[in-house]
Scaffold this motif. Sequence first.
Motif, PDB file in Angstrom:
ATOM      1  N   SER A  73       7.626 106.586  -4.374  1.00 50.74           N
ATOM      2  CA  SER A  73       8.939 106.446  -4.267  1.00 50.74           C
ATOM      3  C   SER A  73       9.442 105.493  -5.295  1.00 50.74           C
ATOM      4  O   SER A  73       8.919 105.103  -6.264  1.00 50.74           O
ATOM      5  N   LYS A  74      10.895 105.885  -5.171  1.00 51.51           N
ATOM      6  CA  LYS A  74      12.376 104.925  -5.625  1.00 51.51           C
ATOM      7  C   LYS A  74      12.374 103.923  -5.503  1.00 51.51           C
ATOM      8  O   LYS A  74      13.014 104.451  -4.311  1.00 51.51           O
ATOM      9  N   LEU A  75      12.593 102.877  -5.984  1.00 49.85           N
ATOM     10  CA  LEU A  75      13.060 101.821  -5.163  1.00 49.85           C
ATOM     11  C   LEU A  75      14.413 102.106  -5.401  1.00 49.85           C
ATOM     12  O   LEU A  75      15.341 101.837  -5.822  1.00 49.85           O
ATOM     13  N   LEU A  76      15.708 101.322  -4.022  1.00 50.92           N
ATOM     14  CA  LEU A  76      17.158 101.617  -4.215  1.00 50.92           C
ATOM     15  C   LEU A  76      17.159 100.111  -3.355  1.00 50.92           C
ATOM     16  O   LEU A  76      16.955  99.717  -1.978  1.00 50.92           O
ATOM     17  N   LEU A  77      18.445  99.549  -3.713  1.00 50.96           N
ATOM     18  CA  LEU A  77      19.451  98.662  -3.287  1.00 50.96           C
ATOM     19  C   LEU A  77      20.710  98.724  -2.580  1.00 50.96           C
ATOM     20  O   LEU A  77      20.825  99.531  -3.561  1.00 50.96           O
ATOM     21  N   LEU A  78      20.821  98.553  -1.676  1.00 51.66           N
ATOM     22  CA  LEU A  78      22.084  98.838  -0.936  1.00 51.66           C
ATOM     23  C   LEU A  78      22.487  96.971  -0.624  1.00 51.66           C
ATOM     24  O   LEU A  78      21.948  96.349   0.216  1.00 51.66           O
ATOM     25  N   LEU A  79      23.656  97.471  -1.304  1.00 49.81           N
ATOM     26  CA  LEU A  79      24.792  96.212  -1.040  1.00 49.81           C
ATOM     27  C   LEU A  79      26.285  96.295  -0.605  1.00 49.81           C
ATOM     28  O   LEU A  79      26.509  97.620  -0.272  1.00 49.81           O
ATOM     29  N   THR A  80      25.845  95.542   0.304  1.00 47.87           N
ATOM     30  CA  THR A  80      26.727  96.443   1.693  1.00 47.87           C
ATOM     31  C   THR A  80      28.487  95.780   1.908  1.00 47.87           C
ATOM     32  O   THR A  80      28.942  94.753   1.360  1.00 47.87           O
ATOM     33  N   GLY A  81      29.330  96.323   2.661  1.00 45.11           N
ATOM     34  CA  GLY A  81      30.314  95.263   2.587  1.00 45.11           C
ATOM     35  C   GLY A  81      30.252  93.772   3.937  1.00 45.11           C
ATOM     36  O   GLY A  81      29.243  93.625   3.941  1.00 45.11           O
ATOM     37  N   GLY A  82      31.472  93.258   4.072  1.00 50.29           N
ATOM     38  CA  GLY A  82      31.649  92.383   5.122  1.00 50.29           C
ATOM     39  C   GLY A  82      30.820  93.005   6.470  1.00 50.29           C
ATOM     40  O   GLY A  82      30.611  91.448   6.960  1.00 50.29           O
ATOM     41  N   THR A  83      30.507  93.184   6.990  1.00 50.42           N
ATOM     42  CA  THR A  83      29.531  93.832   7.660  1.00 50.42           C
ATOM     43  C   THR A  83      28.138  93.232   8.001  1.00 50.42           C
ATOM     44  O   THR A  83      27.745  92.938   8.512  1.00 50.42           O
ATOM     45  N   GLY A  84      27.762  93.262   7.179  1.00 54.16           N
ATOM     46  CA  GLY A  84      26.472  92.962   6.358  1.00 54.16           C
ATOM     47  C   GLY A  84      25.383  93.563   7.370  1.00 54.16           C
ATOM     48  O   GLY A  84      25.187  94.622   7.724  1.00 54.16           O
ATOM     49  N   LEU A  85      23.867  93.141   6.913  1.00 53.57           N
ATOM     50  CA  LEU A  85      23.117  92.701   7.735  1.00 53.57           C
ATOM     51  C   LEU A  85      22.739  93.603   8.692  1.00 53.57           C
ATOM     52  O   LEU A  85      21.590  94.388   9.043  1.00 53.57           O
ATOM     53  N   LYS A  86      23.364  93.209   9.804  1.00 52.95           N
ATOM     54  CA  LYS A  86      22.810  93.181  11.022  1.00 52.95           C
ATOM     55  C   LYS A  86      24.165  94.832  11.806  1.00 52.95           C
ATOM     56  O   LYS A  86      23.709  94.978  12.482  1.00 52.95           O
ATOM     57  N   SER A  87      24.913  95.030  10.495  1.00 51.87           N
ATOM     58  CA  SER A  87      25.659  96.123  11.285  1.00 51.87           C
ATOM     59  C   SER A  87      24.588  97.506  11.241  1.00 51.87           C
ATOM     60  O   SER A  87      23.951  97.807  10.598  1.00 51.87           O
ATOM     61  N   THR A  88      24.817  98.269  12.741  1.00 49.31           N
ATOM     62  CA  THR A  88      24.120  99.455  12.715  1.00 49.31           C
ATOM     63  C   THR A  88      24.453 100.266  11.710  1.00 49.31           C
ATOM     64  O   THR A  88      24.071 101.085  11.034  1.00 49.31           O
ATOM     65  N   ASN A  89      25.904 100.670  11.821  1.00 46.16           N
ATOM     66  CA  ASN A  89      26.120 101.734  10.564  1.00 46.16           C
ATOM     67  C   ASN A  89      25.839 101.191   8.949  1.00 46.16           C
ATOM     68  O   ASN A  89      25.299 102.070   8.381  1.00 46.16           O
ATOM     69  N   ASN A  90      25.417 100.389   8.792  1.00 46.46           N
ATOM     70  CA  ASN A  90      25.200  99.704   7.507  1.00 46.46           C
ATOM     71  C   ASN A  90      23.578 100.217   7.329  1.00 46.46           C
ATOM     72  O   ASN A  90      22.657 100.378   6.594  1.00 46.46           O
ATOM     73  N   GLN A  91      22.608 100.165   8.786  1.00 40.88           N
ATOM     74  CA  GLN A  91      21.287 100.074   8.567  1.00 40.88           C
ATOM     75  C   GLN A  91      20.946 101.856   8.483  1.00 40.88           C
ATOM     76  O   GLN A  91      19.840 102.442   8.242  1.00 40.88           O
ATOM     77  N   ILE A  92      22.387 102.426   9.248  1.00 34.15           N
ATOM     78  CA  ILE A  92      22.048 103.935   9.411  1.00 34.15           C
ATOM     79  C   ILE A  92      21.816 104.294   7.871  1.00 34.15           C
ATOM     80  O   ILE A  92      21.399 105.846   7.299  1.00 34.15           O
ATOM     81  N   GLN A  93      23.409 104.233   7.199  1.00 31.32           N
ATOM     82  CA  GLN A  93      22.959 103.894   6.017  1.00 31.32           C
ATOM     83  C   GLN A  93      22.684 104.361   5.090  1.00 31.32           C
ATOM     84  O   GLN A  93      21.365 104.834   3.913  1.00 31.32           O
ATOM     85  N   ALA A  94      21.264 103.428   5.242  1.00 25.56           N
ATOM     86  CA  ALA A  94      19.925 102.747   4.815  1.00 25.56           C
ATOM     87  C   ALA A  94      19.409 103.787   5.264  1.00 25.56           C
ATOM     88  O   ALA A  94      18.658 104.056   3.781  1.00 25.56           O
ATOM     89  N   ASP A  95      19.351 104.184   6.224  1.00 29.49           N
ATOM     90  CA  ASP A  95      18.797 105.111   6.595  1.00 29.49           C
ATOM     91  C   ASP A  95      18.571 106.670   5.763  1.00 29.49           C
ATOM     92  O   ASP A  95      17.634 107.145   5.381  1.00 29.49           O
ATOM     93  N   LYS A  96      19.718 106.864   5.616  1.00 32.23           N
ATOM     94  CA  LYS A  96      19.934 107.725   5.106  1.00 32.23           C
ATOM     95  C   LYS A  96      19.606 108.194   3.293  1.00 32.23           C
ATOM     96  O   LYS A  96      19.009 109.436   3.263  1.00 32.23           O
ATOM     97  N   PHE A  97      19.213 106.897   3.029  1.00 26.86           N
ATOM     98  CA  PHE A  97      18.469 107.159   1.875  1.00 26.86           C
ATOM     99  C   PHE A  97      17.573 107.341   1.928  1.00 26.86           C
ATOM    100  O   PHE A  97      16.908 107.393   0.874  1.00 26.86           O
ATOM    101  N   ALA A  98      16.884 106.487   2.188  1.00 27.14           N
ATOM    102  CA  ALA A  98      15.868 106.310   2.991  1.00 27.14           C
ATOM    103  C   ALA A  98      15.099 108.476   3.283  1.00 27.14           C
ATOM    104  O   ALA A  98      13.507 108.542   2.773  1.00 27.14           O
ATOM    105  N   ASP A  99      15.843 108.897   4.391  1.00 30.71           N
ATOM    106  CA  ASP A  99      15.551 110.208   4.312  1.00 30.71           C
ATOM    107  C   ASP A  99      15.192 110.977   2.605  1.00 30.71           C
ATOM    108  O   ASP A  99      14.640 112.116   3.235  1.00 30.71           O
ATOM    109  N   GLU A 100      16.438 110.931   1.647  1.00 32.14           N
ATOM    110  CA  GLU A 100      16.307 111.336   0.248  1.00 32.14           C
ATOM    111  C   GLU A 100      15.002 111.246  -0.661  1.00 32.14           C
ATOM    112  O   GLU A 100      14.279 111.146  -1.782  1.00 32.14           O
ATOM    113  N   GLY A 101      13.668 110.712  -0.182  1.00 32.25           N
ATOM    114  CA  GLY A 101      12.894 109.750  -0.349  1.00 32.25           C
ATOM    115  C   GLY A 101      13.007 108.350  -1.389  1.00 32.25           C
ATOM    116  O   GLY A 101      12.070 108.231  -2.119  1.00 32.25           O
TER     117      GLY A 101
END
Length: 329
Positions: A73-101
């Motif tokens: 795999s390759k490592l990707l940092l994802l930096l969020t807007g103000g809603t931060g770490l516990k935002s469900t939408n931000n977590q799903i956004q991270a999952d979308k990139f994980a689904d791409e490898g």
Amino acid sequence: MADADVATRAPESDAQESTAPADPSAQARPTMSEHCTSDRPTPSGEAPKGEVRKLGGVDVYLAKPNTYPANPSKLLLLLTGGTGLKSTNNQIQADKFADEGYLVVMPDLFEGNPAPNGSAVPDSEMQGTSFLDTFKLKAVETAKSFLIDMWLAKHTEEKVMPILEKVIHACEGEFADAVGNGGGIYAVGYCFGGRYILLLASERTPPQTGWTGAQRPADEEAGEAQGPAKKGPYIKAGALAHATLVSPDDFHDLKVPVSLVCVEHDPMFPDEVRESGEDAMSKAGLEHEVQVYPGVPHGFAVIGDYSDSHIKDAQATAFDQMLKWIKEH
């Protein structure tokens, strides 16, 4: 998110507001809009698949491809807007990139203190109200703006960059296989996090903090005689969407390829700042791309439910743009 202050106003009205010409007076000071501090409704049927854990002493959301670590795999940092770490939408956004490898690390940039909901009072709500009611509504809007300004004062570059440095160092240790497989670390950022993609992509002298008196340690004075030490770049390539708090200076000293997703007539990322940045990158011979999306609200590229098909399509296109950029670099 399950918080009571999640924005539920019609997304289409956001697009109408965001495409209006920017008010020059609103650009007099750096700030953030409601789109940086509030999540849209989470798309039906979607939920996070990763985990929240510590990495380098910092809380992160970790999303892994199903085949990792058996397959590279390759490592990707994802930096969020103000809603931060516990935002469900931000977590799903991270999952979308994980689904791409990608092995995705999304750090808590705010140390457990996400931005207060700062939604403005729409002009439509002001129509037909009495002077007293109008005064009350504007007072609420002013109070929210004040809270955001106070929050921003707590989460400056001097506070956020050390958090990122801790996470990056920890990634290079625990996930050395993914960092090595990609030849470095990739990064994507949204809203508040967008500016930090530029900072991570540059070679810069960190802001001077701490000593303000006349007398300082001898080793510090000796170091200054040789010139302040520069840091970075920390990443191999980066992509950012509808960044906030960006200044023209943030485009200087960039050293790695960057892709920008921008909103047309975005008061949070004014056209003159974008154009100045494009000019600086072109003069420096830096590989870059800039795509401007019309008729969409600031914050549109983050996962969220929109009934307007134009915004939905733009959201998918912006994800493809960012994904394609990091895949090609």
